[in-house]
Design a protein around this motif. Structure first.
Motif, mmCIF file in Angstrom:
data_model
loop_
_atom_site.group_PDB
_atom_site.id
_atom_site.type_symbol
_atom_site.label_atom_id
_atom_site.label_comp_id
_atom_site.label_asym_id
_atom_site.label_seq_id
_atom_site.Cartn_x
_atom_site.Cartn_y
_atom_site.Cartn_z
ATOM 1 N N ALA A 94 4.793 0.340 9.359
ATOM 2 C CA ALA A 94 4.732 0.063 7.917
ATOM 3 C C ALA A 94 5.586 -1.132 7.519
ATOM 4 O O ALA A 94 5.562 -1.550 6.360
ATOM 5 N N ALA A 95 6.324 -1.697 8.479
ATOM 6 C CA ALA A 95 7.251 -2.784 8.162
ATOM 7 C C ALA A 95 6.587 -3.984 7.483
ATOM 8 O O ALA A 95 7.188 -4.586 6.589
ATOM 9 N N PRO A 96 5.345 -4.372 7.852
ATOM 10 C CA PRO A 96 4.739 -5.499 7.146
ATOM 11 C C PRO A 96 4.620 -5.278 5.641
ATOM 12 O O PRO A 96 4.661 -6.246 4.870
ATOM 13 N N ALA A 128 -4.159 -4.001 4.873
ATOM 14 C CA ALA A 128 -4.125 -4.008 6.334
ATOM 15 C C ALA A 128 -3.166 -2.950 6.867
ATOM 16 O O ALA A 128 -3.459 -2.262 7.855
ATOM 17 N N VAL A 129 -2.027 -2.785 6.209
ATOM 18 C CA VAL A 129 -1.055 -1.786 6.655
ATOM 19 C C VAL A 129 -1.619 -0.374 6.486
ATOM 20 O O VAL A 129 -1.379 0.515 7.316
ATOM 21 N N ALA A 130 -2.391 -0.167 5.434
ATOM 22 C CA ALA A 130 -2.960 1.165 5.176
ATOM 23 C C ALA A 130 -3.946 1.590 6.260
ATOM 24 O O ALA A 130 -4.298 2.772 6.338
ATOM 25 N N GLU A 137 3.181 6.352 3.484
ATOM 26 C CA GLU A 137 4.137 5.605 4.293
ATOM 27 C C GLU A 137 4.134 4.131 3.919
ATOM 28 O O GLU A 137 5.189 3.491 3.828
ATOM 29 N N ARG A 138 2.943 3.610 3.687
ATOM 30 C CA ARG A 138 2.850 2.204 3.261
ATOM 31 C C ARG A 138 3.564 1.998 1.939
ATOM 32 O O ARG A 138 4.336 1.045 1.763
#
Length: 434
Positions: A94-96, A128-130, A137-138
């Motif tokens: 999830a860091a991005p 994109a993260v999802a 979490e995102r």
């Protein structure tokens, strides 16, 4: 045999020297015209946000370089802190989201006109993260990035690095006067960035790095410097070669334009590197080069050394009328440099300070280029580099051939930039206090 891969870097050339951003800068843009260039890989958040930051730096409308450098440093240091925070809280995938939110919030706060472009990039990154973590979490990672950005913006508020802040004192500046003392070379032009040397650095205060005094007027070293730039840097110099003229023009633009594009080429060539390493590289390079500019201008306005054009037009090498009447050292009121002289003191060279700092950061964090790095400048043949030192040495030669710096000042600038970078890297290497 596989052909050698070349990292291509596009750099726009400004034929009118701005001297570390000392000349006319971009105009305030129309919000509808602020957009991220097409073709950016939406799956690579680092390159995507690199392009958004580049757009924001241009849209900042600063007539000088240092506020644009500071924008890069502030946004990406926030992004790096967000990556670290999400990495601790988890999940790492999830860091991005945290990174994107932090960079977004800093850019929009500092350059509101880029909000639409930044919002679009943020939506793409979050989508994109999802795909790899849960929505919750995102969202937690993005919220963490927003908190990090708020903290960074609060800490950097009033740091002296805005276009208005670095110009404080320009209207009231009074030259010291006398032989060797700097005066604006274009009458009526205000001194550029007189307060930059008092700005708050990111990692290293100017006083931590010693700057040697320039050669004394009349000394052999000063006479050699003056004779070289007088012959080589004249607009109509018969001794400057075509190659030297090309080098001077190649490095005429401000340093930020060239080195951030070198950086983009490196990022594009290493998409497999972990997010934290790529973000760290961008953040550190811009923090260090911003600190190097602060140290440079602290020295410039402390020393207040005159520019070659003033020395050559008004005085002999000892700062007085030449007693022996040697035509090579007599004042020449008609002498013109190849490029326009910036409106700030001569010592040390800001271009070489930046180059020296960038060299040390890239050597430490990247190492020697594994493939040739190609830099393109409009209207000139591209150049390939396999060693960061080559870029520094070209800057040294370019500023002499431009007619705006003495060689000693170029070399002192490179040494100062390297010293600032080494001090900054030592700060970053220290463990945090509990």
């Amino acid at each position: 045999m596989r052909p050698t891969r070349v990292l291509t870097v596009a750099v726009a050339l400004l034929l009118v020297l701005t001297g570390c951003g000392g000349g006319p800068g971009p105009q305030e843009p129309d919000p509808e015209q602020v957009a991220v260039p097409a073709g950016v890989d939406a799956d690579d958040p680092v390159l995507g946000w690199f392009e958004v930051t580049a757009v924001a730096a241009d849209a900042l409308g600063s007539p000088v370089q240092s506020p644009r450098s500071a924008l890069w440093a502030t946004a990406w240091s926030a992004g790096e802190a967000a990556v670290d925070a999400v990495g601790t809280a988890g999940p790492e995938a999830a860091a991005p989201a945290g990174f994107a939110q932090a960079v977004h919030d800093v850019l929009v706060d500092r350059v509101p006109v880029v909000a639409e472009a930044a919002d679009a990039q943020l939506a793409a990154t979050l989508d994109a993260v999802a795909e790899v973590v849960t929505t919750a979490e995102r969202d937690r990672a993005a919220a963490l990035g927003a908190r990090v950005a708020d903290g960074v913006l609060a800490r950097r508020a009033g740091d002296g690095l805005s276009a208005a802040e670095v110009a404080v004192g320009a209207d009231s500046f009074v030259p010291r006067g006398g032989p060797g003392a700097w005066v604006p070379t274009d009458p009526g032009t205000a001194p550029s960035q007189p307060a930059l040397g008092r700005a708050r650095p990111f990692l290293v205060t100017p006083g931590r790095v010693a700057v040697p005094a320039p050669p004394a007027l009349g000394s052999p070293a000063y006479r050699a410097d003056l004779a070289e730039v007088r012959a080589l840097g004249a607009a109509d110099s018969p001794t400057r070669t075509a190659a030297q003229t090309e080098t001077a023009l190649f490095w005429a633009d401000d340093s930020l334009s060239a080195w951030t594009q070198v950086l983009r080429g490196l990022l594009a060539a290493r998409p497999e590197q972990p997010l934290e390493q790529r973000v760290h590289l961008v953040a550190v390079l811009h923090q260090v080069t911003t600190d190097a500019q602060i140290a440079c201008f602290a020295a410039k306005y402390d020393v207040q050394r005159w520019r070659p054009v003033t020395a050559i037009r008004e005085a002999a090498p000892d700062g007085t009328a030449d007693p022996d009447g040697d035509p090579a050292t007599m004042p020449d009121a008609t002498w013109e440099p190849l490029l326009t002289t910036p409106s700030h003191p001569e010592f040390p060279s800001a271009h070489t300070v930046y180059a020296g700092a960038a060299e040390v950061v890239l050597d430490a964090l990247v190492g020697a280029p594994s493939e040739p790095v190609r830099i393109r400048v409009d209207g000139l043949p591209p150049r390939d580099y396999t060693d960061w030192t080559d870029l520094v040495e070209e800057n040294v030669e370019a500023r002499v051939a431009s007619g705006i710096h003495y060689r000693t000042s170029d070399e002192a600038g490179a040494a100062l930039g390297r010293a600032v970078a080494r001090a900054a890297l030592s700060v970053l290497a220290r463990p945090a206090r509990g």
